[in-house]
Design a protein around this motif. Structure first.
Motif, PDB file in Angstrom:
ATOM      1  N   GLN A  84     -94.037 -21.692  99.635  1.00 36.13           N
ATOM      2  CA  GLN A  84     -94.346 -20.631  98.693  1.00 36.13           C
ATOM      3  C   GLN A  84     -94.549 -21.248  97.217  1.00 36.13           C
ATOM      4  N   ARG A 124     -97.813 -21.733  94.726  1.00 37.71           N
ATOM      5  CA  ARG A 124     -97.704 -20.941  93.631  1.00 37.71           C
ATOM      6  C   ARG A 124     -98.003 -21.733  92.327  1.00 37.71           C
ATOM      7  N   ARG A 138    -104.753 -18.709  90.866  1.00 43.04           N
ATOM      8  CA  ARG A 138    -103.325 -18.827  90.600  1.00 43.04           C
ATOM      9  C   ARG A 138    -103.091 -19.067  88.968  1.00 43.04           C
TER      10      ARG A 138
END
Length: 336
Positions: free
Chosen positions: A181, A185, A224
């Motif tokens: 994750q 990210r 992002r």
């Protein structure tokens, strides 16, 4: 591509993908140093995930889609180069030093580490033990641990006060999913800065990075955005924290918050810290060590981060001379 010349041999390019590329040509050497800085680290972590950035830094070396852990270890060292990484409070960095002819190889390895780690659960269980031993090493090194404790005292409720390594409890609770994750990210081109220095040209560096896909706008960033740091509350002032430990010395840090990295006043503070405790001729060294004989290690320090800075003094002294050393340091502070 937008390129500006910052100095005679220093150039900066901002690519369409958002990645920033910096280079300095040093034609007098036959080597090159290069690194990739990811703008995500311990300052971006919630307390339950403390240490996840540092653990991810370790885990990318356990294998990528193209290389095993051993192949990563040999890729540059087999040619006399070096490869390493570190996690700070604001950034996670991966860097290499090689012969100038091996710069393309170094960029390939670094790109592979950052863009294509496999992050397997089986590797995590092994590497978690390594990080827990690293935490134990700090616990057994009080002149390192005292700085973590000072940050915790200054910012008890902000990630700037958290341990970069995390705690035994937080690291033990992290999963491969947490690492994936974070990687998804934060590890994308617009959140990276790439720098190189040595016997190279800026144009050649850009060509190599283009081949590695760093400038591909279509596949790099998506939706992002660069992670943000929670606003920093004023540091706790006037507090004294004591942590009993069975050691031969008492390790003491005087610390306070100061200006962030981008504040031009930091240069004056650097000069002041050097005069105050930067060498054998400094005021603290002459008074605490040479005149009073109270310590072997005594120095002033500064650290600057994106939102704040830290300045202070470290001393290691015998428990029975602790009060005398503290008083003498306070006297030197009063003279500033």
């Amino acid at each position: 591509m937008e390129t500006v010349r910052l100095d005679r041999e220093i150039h900066q390019t901002t690519a369409p993908s958002g990645v920033i590329v910096l280079s300095e040509r040093v034609p007098s050497v036959r080597s090159a140093a290069t690194g990739i800085w990811v703008r995500s680290a311990s300052a971006h972590e919630p307390r339950p995930k403390m240490g996840v950035s540092h653990l991810l830094e370790h885990m990318v070396f356990k294998g990528t889609e193209r290389r095993t852990a051993q192949q990563i270890a040999l890729a540059l060292e087999a040619r006399g180069g070096s490869l390493d990484a570190y996690t700070s409070r604001d950034t996670t960095a991966f860097h290499a030093r090689v012969l100038d002819a091996d710069l393309p190889r170094a960029l390939d390895v670094l790109t592979d580490l950052i863009r294509n780690p496999v992050l397997r659960t089986s590797d995590l269980e092994l590497e978690r033990k390594v990080v827990l031993e690293e935490i134990n090493t700090v616990a057994d090194t009080p002149d390192d641990q005292v700085f973590d404790l000072s940050y915790e005292t200054l910012w008890p409720d902000h990630p700037y006060g958290y341990s970069i390594l995390g705690t035994r409890d937080t690291v033990s609770a992290l999963s491969a999913g947490d690492l994936k994750q974070l990687h998804g990210r934060a590890y994308f081109p617009a959140n990276c800065v790439i720098a190189a220095a040595g016997n190279l040209t800026h144009e050649t560096l850009l060509e190599e990075l283009a081949q590695q896909g760093w400038f591909d706008r279509a596949t790099s960033n998506g939706e992002r955005v660069t992670p943000s740091v929670a606003p920093v509350a004023p540091a706790v002032h006037g507090a004294e924290a004591r942590h009993p430990k069975d050691t031969a010395q008492t390790h003491i840090v005087f610390g306070t918050d100061t200006v962030p990295y981008a504040d031009p006043r930091k240069y004056a503070l650097l000069v002041l810290a050097n005069v105050f405790g930067g060498g054998m001729s400094s005021r603290l060294f002459q008074r605490i060590r040479e005149e009073l004989g109270l310590a072997y290690a005594i120095y002033a320090f500064t650290s600057f981060y994106h939102q704040m800075g830290v300045a202070g003094v470290y001393v290691g002294t015998q428990p029975q001379t602790e009060a005398q050393a503290v008083a003498a340091i306070r006297e030197e502070y009063a003279k500033l």
